[in-house]
Design an enzyme around this catalytic site. Structure first.
Site, PDB file in Angstrom:
ATOM      1  N   LYS A 244       0.384   3.799  -1.977  1.00 18.51           N
ATOM      2  CA  LYS A 244      -0.425   4.967  -2.375  1.00 18.51           C
ATOM      3  C   LYS A 244       0.367   5.860  -3.334  1.00 18.51           C
ATOM      4  O   LYS A 244       0.521   7.077  -3.134  1.00 18.51           O
ATOM      5  CB  LYS A 244      -0.900   5.750  -1.168  1.00 18.51           C
ATOM      6  CG  LYS A 244      -1.888   4.961  -0.308  1.00 18.51           C
ATOM      7  CD  LYS A 244      -2.624   5.827   0.678  1.00 18.51           C
ATOM      8  CE  LYS A 244      -3.662   5.043   1.451  1.00 18.51           C
ATOM      9  NZ  LYS A 244      -3.088   3.991   2.335  1.00 18.51           N
TER      10      LYS A 244
ATOM     11  N   GLN B 265     -12.197   2.364  12.147  1.00 17.81           N
ATOM     12  CA  GLN B 265     -12.722   3.564  11.472  1.00 17.81           C
ATOM     13  C   GLN B 265     -14.255   3.591  11.439  1.00 17.81           C
ATOM     14  O   GLN B 265     -14.855   4.512  10.890  1.00 17.81           O
ATOM     15  CB  GLN B 265     -12.173   3.672  10.050  1.00 17.81           C
ATOM     16  CG  GLN B 265     -10.672   3.895   9.977  1.00 17.81           C
ATOM     17  CD  GLN B 265     -10.179   4.044   8.552  1.00 17.81           C
ATOM     18  OE1 GLN B 265     -10.711   4.824   7.768  1.00 17.81           O
ATOM     19  NE2 GLN B 265      -9.170   3.272   8.197  1.00 17.81           N
TER      20      GLN B 265
ATOM     21  N   ASP C 184       0.865  -1.192   0.000  1.00 12.79           N
ATOM     22  CA  ASP C 184       0.000   0.000   0.000  1.00 12.79           C
ATOM     23  C   ASP C 184       0.896   1.235   0.000  1.00 12.79           C
ATOM     24  O   ASP C 184       1.059   1.905   1.010  1.00 12.79           O
ATOM     25  CB  ASP C 184      -0.888  -0.030   1.244  1.00 12.79           C
ATOM     26  CG  ASP C 184      -1.878   1.121   1.271  1.00 12.79           C
ATOM     27  OD1 ASP C 184      -1.893   1.919   0.318  1.00 12.79           O
ATOM     28  OD2 ASP C 184      -2.639   1.218   2.258  1.00 12.79           O
TER      29      ASP C 184
ATOM     30  N   GLY D 259     -16.480   1.314  10.004  1.00 13.44           N
ATOM     31  CA  GLY D 259     -17.212   0.542   8.993  1.00 13.44           C
ATOM     32  C   GLY D 259     -17.461  -0.884   9.451  1.00 13.44           C
ATOM     33  O   GLY D 259     -16.775  -1.388  10.342  1.00 13.44           O
TER      34      GLY D 259
HETATM   35  O1  3DU Z   1      -8.134   1.520  10.184  1.00  9.27           O
HETATM   36  P1  3DU Z   1      -7.356   0.239  10.198  1.00  9.27           P
HETATM   37  O2  3DU Z   1      -6.427   0.103  11.362  1.00  9.27           O
HETATM   38  O3  3DU Z   1      -8.258  -0.966  10.007  1.00  9.27           O
HETATM   39  O4  3DU Z   1      -6.349   0.259   8.932  1.00  9.27           O
HETATM   40  C1  3DU Z   1      -6.782   0.523   7.635  1.00  9.27           C
HETATM   41  C2  3DU Z   1      -5.634   0.400   6.662  1.00  9.27           C
HETATM   42  O5  3DU Z   1      -6.083   0.667   5.344  1.00  9.27           O
HETATM   43  C3  3DU Z   1      -4.478   1.350   6.900  1.00  9.27           C
HETATM   44  O6  3DU Z   1      -3.290   0.699   6.473  1.00  9.27           O
HETATM   45  C4  3DU Z   1      -4.762   2.516   6.000  1.00  9.27           C
HETATM   46  O7  3DU Z   1      -3.586   3.190   5.595  1.00  9.27           O
HETATM   47  C5  3DU Z   1      -5.410   1.812   4.798  1.00  9.27           C
HETATM   48  N1  3DU Z   1      -6.350   2.637   4.057  1.00  9.27           N
HETATM   49  C6  3DU Z   1      -7.414   3.228   4.655  1.00  9.27           C
HETATM   50  O8  3DU Z   1      -7.631   3.040   5.847  1.00  9.27           O
HETATM   51  C7  3DU Z   1      -8.277   4.016   3.885  1.00  9.27           C
HETATM   52  C8  3DU Z   1      -8.072   4.205   2.585  1.00  9.27           C
HETATM   53  O9  3DU Z   1      -8.916   4.941   1.894  1.00  9.27           O
HETATM   54  C9  3DU Z   1      -7.003   3.581   1.996  1.00  9.27           C
HETATM   55  C10 3DU Z   1      -6.147   2.796   2.748  1.00  9.27           C
END
Ligand code: 3DU
Length: 217
Positions: A62, A172, A60, A174
């Site tokens: 980006k 987050q 990732d 969802g």
């Molecule tokens: O919120 P979490 O800890 O479940 O992590 C989500 C991951 O996905 C994190 O690595 C973040 O950089 C990536 N991500 C998003 O959360 C949102 C996006 O739009 C794209 C990537």
């Protein structure tokens, strides 16, 4: 990417030993391991090669630069055996195309609309067009927000059979089942799995929620 559990672990830890141990503990419970800058900056690109020996690793990064720089970045990820790479779509069609061309057999996923509140500010208004870019450039799929399942539904209409990976589950806000019912192929989950006392059990729970939401699939 082969999707059985429909869960991808976002391995956002900066301790490489912990990263290795987490990757081992969720083996068989997730379809892929997503590696982001925190881990690569801490452990070097070697950690991608190492984890790739036992899992599909999705870098990732980006990526959002001019085509030539994108190509150089993708080549590094591919040389480290990444199975897939995430690029931003807002840099434009030529930048995305450069990623797809440089990736060869590795898969490129185009980030359309980010899942955090700020994602609604600049990325959401252009996400439909970015999804069209993903289709035109032959990317493997898109990344779309699990925090806005109604948007996943719209983006599914645009990308047809391409893969949709949805981050934003758990920490987050969802819900995995909502994202999957809206049309996501898999969810990306970080903190809710790697901060759990039993990460493998947490991953199993997400997969079970997805299975319950999609009977017969
Ligand atoms: O919120 P979490 O800890 O479940 O992590 C989500 C991951 O996905 C994190 O690595 C973040 O950089 C990536 N991500 C998003 O959360 C949102 C996006 O739009 C794209 C990537």
């Amino acid at each position: 990417m082969r999707l059985d559990r429909r869960v991808i672990l976002a391995l956002d830890v900066t301790d490489t030993e912990r990263a290795r141990s987490l990757a081992r503990s969720v083996r068989g419970e997730v379809d892929a391991i997503k590696v982001n800058w925190p881990l690569v900056l801490a452990g070097g690109l070697g950690i991608v090669r190492e984890l790739s020996a036992a899992a599909y690793v999705l870098c990732d990064f980006k990526i959002a630069d001019i085509p030539n720089t994108n190509r150089l970045i993708i080549e590094q990820a591919v040389a480290a055996d990444a199975g897939g790479v995430i690029c931003h779509g807002f840099a434009g069609e030529d930048s995305v195309r450069a990623c797809v061309e440089a990736a060869g057999r590795a898969e490129v996923f185009v980030l359309t609309e980010m899942s955090h509140p700020g994602g609604a500010q600049f990325t959401a208004p252009h996400a439909d067009e970015i999804a069209r870019i993903a289709v035109r450039t032959g990317a493997a799929g898109i990344v779309a927000p699990a925090t806005r399942p109604e948007r996943v539904k719209v983006l599914r209409e645009i990308v047809g059979p391409k893969l949709i990976l949805a981050p934003g589950v758990g920490a987050q806000g969802g819900k995995a089942s909502d994202a999957i019912r809206a049309g996501a192929d898999a969810v990306i989950v970080g903190r809710s799995i790697y901060e759990a006392l039993d990460p493998a059990a947490a991953a199993r729970q997400v997969a079970a929620e997805i299975r319950a939401a999609t009977p017969g699939r």
